[in-house]
Write a protein that holds these residues in place. Structure first.
Motif, PDB file in Angstrom:
ATOM      1  N   ALA A 112     132.396  41.659 -58.959  1.00 22.06           N
ATOM      2  CA  ALA A 112     131.417  42.356 -59.800  1.00 22.06           C
ATOM      3  C   ALA A 112     129.992  41.997 -59.411  1.00 22.06           C
ATOM      4  CB  ALA A 112     131.665  42.031 -61.272  1.00 22.06           C
ATOM      5  N   LEU A 113     129.766  40.729 -59.083  1.00 21.08           N
ATOM      6  CA  LEU A 113     128.428  40.299 -58.666  1.00 21.08           C
ATOM      7  C   LEU A 113     127.986  41.028 -57.398  1.00 21.08           C
ATOM      8  CD1 LEU A 113     128.436  36.423 -59.176  1.00 21.08           C
ATOM      9  CD2 LEU A 113     126.949  38.064 -60.308  1.00 21.08           C
ATOM     10  N   ASN A 114     128.853  41.047 -56.397  1.00 22.55           N
ATOM     11  CA  ASN A 114     128.463  41.637 -55.117  1.00 22.55           C
ATOM     12  C   ASN A 114     128.325  43.151 -55.195  1.00 22.55           C
ATOM     13  OD1 ASN A 114     128.132  39.267 -53.691  1.00 22.55           O
ATOM     14  ND2 ASN A 114     130.255  39.196 -52.988  1.00 22.55           N
ATOM     15  N   VAL A 115     129.187  43.793 -55.961  1.00 20.95           N
ATOM     16  CA  VAL A 115     129.032  45.245 -56.146  1.00 20.95           C
ATOM     17  C   VAL A 115     127.698  45.531 -56.833  1.00 20.95           C
ATOM     18  CG1 VAL A 115     129.935  47.271 -57.352  1.00 20.95           C
ATOM     19  CG2 VAL A 115     131.498  45.761 -56.117  1.00 20.95           C
ATOM     20  N   SER A 116     127.368  44.758 -57.844  1.00 23.32           N
ATOM     21  CA  SER A 116     126.084  44.953 -58.542  1.00 23.32           C
ATOM     22  C   SER A 116     124.905  44.716 -57.592  1.00 23.32           C
ATOM     23  CB  SER A 116     125.985  44.005 -59.741  1.00 23.32           C
ATOM     24  OG  SER A 116     126.971  44.304 -60.697  1.00 23.32           O
ATOM     25  N   LYS A 117     124.979  43.647 -56.800  1.00 19.46           N
ATOM     26  CA  LYS A 117     123.898  43.359 -55.852  1.00 19.46           C
ATOM     27  C   LYS A 117     123.714  44.514 -54.866  1.00 19.46           C
ATOM     28  CE  LYS A 117     124.859  38.348 -55.864  1.00 19.46           C
ATOM     29  NZ  LYS A 117     123.614  37.762 -56.389  1.00 19.46           N
ATOM     30  N   ALA A 118     124.835  45.091 -54.417  1.00 18.10           N
ATOM     31  CA  ALA A 118     124.778  46.163 -53.421  1.00 18.10           C
ATOM     32  C   ALA A 118     124.195  47.449 -54.004  1.00 18.10           C
ATOM     33  CB  ALA A 118     126.175  46.424 -52.858  1.00 18.10           C
ATOM     34  N   PHE A 119     124.507  47.738 -55.258  1.00 24.79           N
ATOM     35  CA  PHE A 119     124.093  49.008 -55.858  1.00 24.79           C
ATOM     36  C   PHE A 119     122.730  48.947 -56.552  1.00 24.79           C
ATOM     37  CE2 PHE A 119     128.393  50.290 -55.082  1.00 24.79           C
ATOM     38  CZ  PHE A 119     128.343  51.681 -55.015  1.00 24.79           C
ATOM     39  N   LEU A 120     122.292  47.755 -56.898  1.00 30.28           N
ATOM     40  CA  LEU A 120     121.065  47.658 -57.702  1.00 30.28           C
ATOM     41  C   LEU A 120     119.825  48.279 -57.054  1.00 30.28           C
ATOM     42  CD1 LEU A 120     121.330  44.334 -59.696  1.00 30.28           C
ATOM     43  CD2 LEU A 120     120.685  46.591 -60.577  1.00 30.28           C
ATOM     44  N   PRO A 121     119.603  48.152 -55.760  1.00 28.46           N
ATOM     45  CA  PRO A 121     118.413  48.806 -55.196  1.00 28.46           C
ATOM     46  C   PRO A 121     118.390  50.318 -55.457  1.00 28.46           C
ATOM     47  CG  PRO A 121     119.302  47.237 -53.636  1.00 28.46           C
ATOM     48  CD  PRO A 121     120.306  47.342 -54.739  1.00 28.46           C
ATOM     49  N   TYR A 122     119.550  50.935 -55.422  1.00 26.00           N
ATOM     50  CA  TYR A 122     119.634  52.380 -55.645  1.00 26.00           C
ATOM     51  C   TYR A 122     119.551  52.718 -57.133  1.00 26.00           C
ATOM     52  CZ  TYR A 122     121.343  51.831 -50.909  1.00 26.00           C
ATOM     53  OH  TYR A 122     121.457  51.473 -49.588  1.00 26.00           O
ATOM     54  N   ILE A 123     120.161  51.875 -57.958  1.00 25.72           N
ATOM     55  CA  ILE A 123     120.095  52.129 -59.399  1.00 25.72           C
ATOM     56  C   ILE A 123     118.667  51.944 -59.905  1.00 25.72           C
ATOM     57  CG2 ILE A 123     120.943  51.366 -61.655  1.00 25.72           C
ATOM     58  CD1 ILE A 123     123.550  50.546 -60.272  1.00 25.72           C
TER      59      ILE A 123
END
Length: 286
Positions: A112-123
């Protein structure tokens, strides 16, 4: 909420809440990018109109970032990220191996941490209100014999989610932790539940043994309806239906058994604080 079409990215969409949140969002005309370790496991979602991608949440962060970029490029924005991947590791703490411990944290927390880190710039770059939903559990609140590692991962998810909420509020991102009780999913099925490889006989006649038997008895007999629960989740995250006019809460105590379970922990904690207050607080410099 922005007027643009909602775009959902959902992990572990092959079953359980991941699958039914995807179906509910699709039924409302939203765009859904569903992920699983194999697209063959989510072919039914593709037939309903979802875009499907391969994602193992335990992959290295650079690989997850590639998936995030491709997902964002598909529609130009992401409004809802749902981190639904997770499983229960059953066994006493003495029984579970270091590798089993790591593997459950790797999926339930680090994934969950890594998915969030990966998507946050776009979100963050997406206009309007956005949401990140992380799956905790009623096990986020109270430890239990025979599933301590699962409790540990879910406590971690709830604490991280509360922190992320404060960090991301300035960017219009509402983070919530969903804490379901017992819902009738495949979560406890033999193919999903992981039992510790080591089983120590001394625990058979303790609460650990009772929990093992209880998990077997509970499987496919849980009171919660995952379809109804998923509808409530989508309502909450889109300020619609039963949640119209309400803000997205810090946590969603989902299911008829979740609020009483949490309340019980709060009451026990309050009693503990009152009993020990005079002793444990007399520690300041004089």
């Amino acid at each position: 909420m922005t007027s643009q079409t909602p775009v959902w990215f959902i992990t572990a969409a092959s079953s359980g809440f991941g699958k039914y949140i995807a179906l509910e969002a699709l039924s409302r005309g939203h765009k859904v990018i569903a992920s699983a370790r194999s697209t063959s496991r989510i072919q039914d979602l593709a037939e309903k109109g979802a875009d499907t991608v391969v994602l193992d949440v335990t992959s290295p962060l650079p690989e997850i970032k590639k998936v995030a970029k491709e997902a964002n490029d598909k529609y130009g924005h992401i409004t809802h990220l749902v981190n639904a991947a997770g499983y229960i590791l059953a066994g006493a703490v003495e029984e579970t191996s270091p590798q089993e411990d790591y593997d459950t944290f790797n999926t339930n927390v680090f994934g969950a941490l890594n998915v969030s880190k990966a998507f946050l710039p776009y979100i963050r770059a997406t206009e309007g209100e956005k949401t990140i939903s992380n799956f905790g559990s009623i096990a986020s609140w109270s430890g239990g014999p025979g599933y301590g590692l699962y409790c540990g991962t879910k406590w971690a998810i709830s604490g991280i989610s509360e922190s992320m909420r404060a960090e991301l509020e300035p960017f219009g991102i509402k983070v919530t932790v969903i804490e379901p009780g017992y819902f009738r999913t495949g979560f406890l099925n033999a193919g999903a539940r992981v039992n510790s490889e080591q089983r120590i006989k001394a625990y058979d006649d303790t609460l650990v043994g009772q929990v093992r038997a209880g998990l077997d008895a509970t499987d496919n007999n849980q009171p919660g309806d995952v379809i109804k629960g998923s509808k409530v989740i989508v309502d909450i995250l889109t300020h619609s239906g039963k949640a119209e006019g309400k803000d997205i809460p810090e946590r969603v105590a989902l299911g008829s058994d979740s609020p009483p379970y949490i309340k019980g922990k709060l009451e026990r904690t309050e009693a503990l604080l009152k009993e020990w207050n005079a002793i444990t607080t007399d520690t300041d410099h004089k």
